[in-house]
Design an enzyme around this catalytic site. Structure first.
Site, PDB file in Angstrom:
ATOM      1  N   ILE A   1     106.136  27.360 -60.695  1.00  0.00           N
ATOM      2  CA  ILE A   1     106.985  28.479 -61.046  1.00  0.00           C
ATOM      3  C   ILE A   1     106.060  29.515 -61.687  1.00  0.00           C
ATOM      4  O   ILE A   1     105.307  29.197 -62.614  1.00  0.00           O
ATOM      5  CB  ILE A   1     108.124  28.052 -61.996  1.00  0.00           C
ATOM      6  N   SER A   2     106.066  30.727 -61.163  1.00  0.00           N
ATOM      7  CA  SER A   2     105.134  31.747 -61.631  1.00  0.00           C
ATOM      8  C   SER A   2     105.380  32.112 -63.083  1.00  0.00           C
ATOM      9  O   SER A   2     106.495  31.990 -63.597  1.00  0.00           O
ATOM     10  CB  SER A   2     105.258  33.012 -60.770  1.00  0.00           C
TER      11      SER A   2
END
Length: 238
Positions: free
Chosen positions: A73-74
């Protein structure tokens, strides 16, 4: 906006809301992101709902976090930068390539009229869909498939956001599905381990494409027919 979140009144949710606001102030706006709609979206979407249970305490740290299938997840800042670069308006229809946990699509969905997001890993697509349903984000549609081929049945799109790093040339299908005046935001490079974030804008008359570099980034490789070679992409339909 056509969807709303359910009300969460318990103390833990109130505490996380305070964390979100601190994140927006200290990690996002202080580093130059200024689009009010993007800042509001980051302040509304509960990132803790999209991370693994053991990572909840790190949900608002300025860092990517691991999720299933070897993906990440960025970090919130990168999500904000890409959303701002896409210049999304409240009436826009947006395509996201690389659903992952679903957090990026959720942020885009707090701004856009409708979001279509494609994920090649069925497990991640199912998990993201469950999060969207839980939060009441009923204007986000998820498909399992090769995101480099886009979603032709729903094209054209006002904005396309790609959350994996592609080769030096963008996937042709995504360019074809970009509406006049539309923006494609994609990490690209000659090496799958590092890229430049690029915005490609189609002219209002639809004839020309203008490319603009936005800085160095690092994403997992974009796998598919229009990306890097790798494992076989997932089926194109759920």
């Amino acid at each position: 906006m056509s969807a709303s979140t359910r009300s969460h009144a318990d103390p833990a949710r109130r505490d996380r809301a305070a964390e979100r606001q601190r994140m927006v102030e200290r990690q996002i706006s202080s580093r130059g992101v200024s689009d009010p709609a993007v800042l509001q979206a980051l302040g509304e979407v509960p990132r803790e709902a999209f991370v693994a249970p053991e990572a909840v305490d790190y949900a608002y740290h300025d860092t990517p976090l691991p999720i299933a299938e070897g993906q990440t997840i960025s970090q919130p800042y990168i999500v904000a930068v890409m959303a701002e670069a896409a210049e999304i308006g409240p009436a826009d229809r947006v395509l996201e390539v690389g659903t992952g946990s679903g957090y990026g699509a959720a942020v885009l969905g707090r701004i856009a009229e409708q979001v279509f997001t494609i994920e090649r890993h069925p497990g991640l697509a199912a998990s993201a869909s469950a999060c969207f349903a839980e939060l009441g984000y009923d204007h986000i549609e998820v498909r399992v498939g090769d995101g480099t081929l886009g979603w032709p049945e729903e094209a054209p799109f006002d904005a396309i956001v790609v959350t994996a790093g592609g080769p030096a040339d963008p996937p042709p299908a995504l360019l074809e599905q970009l509406a006049p005046g539309g923006r494609l935001v994609i990490p690209m490079g000659r090496d799958p381990t590092g890229q430049e974030l690029v915005r490609i804008r189609r002219s209002d008359d639809g004839r020309d494409l203008v490319r603009e570099g936005l800085g160095a980034v690092r994403f997992v490789p974009l796998i598919g027919e229009g990306g890097w070679e790798g494992e076989e992409p997932a089926p194109r339909h759920p």
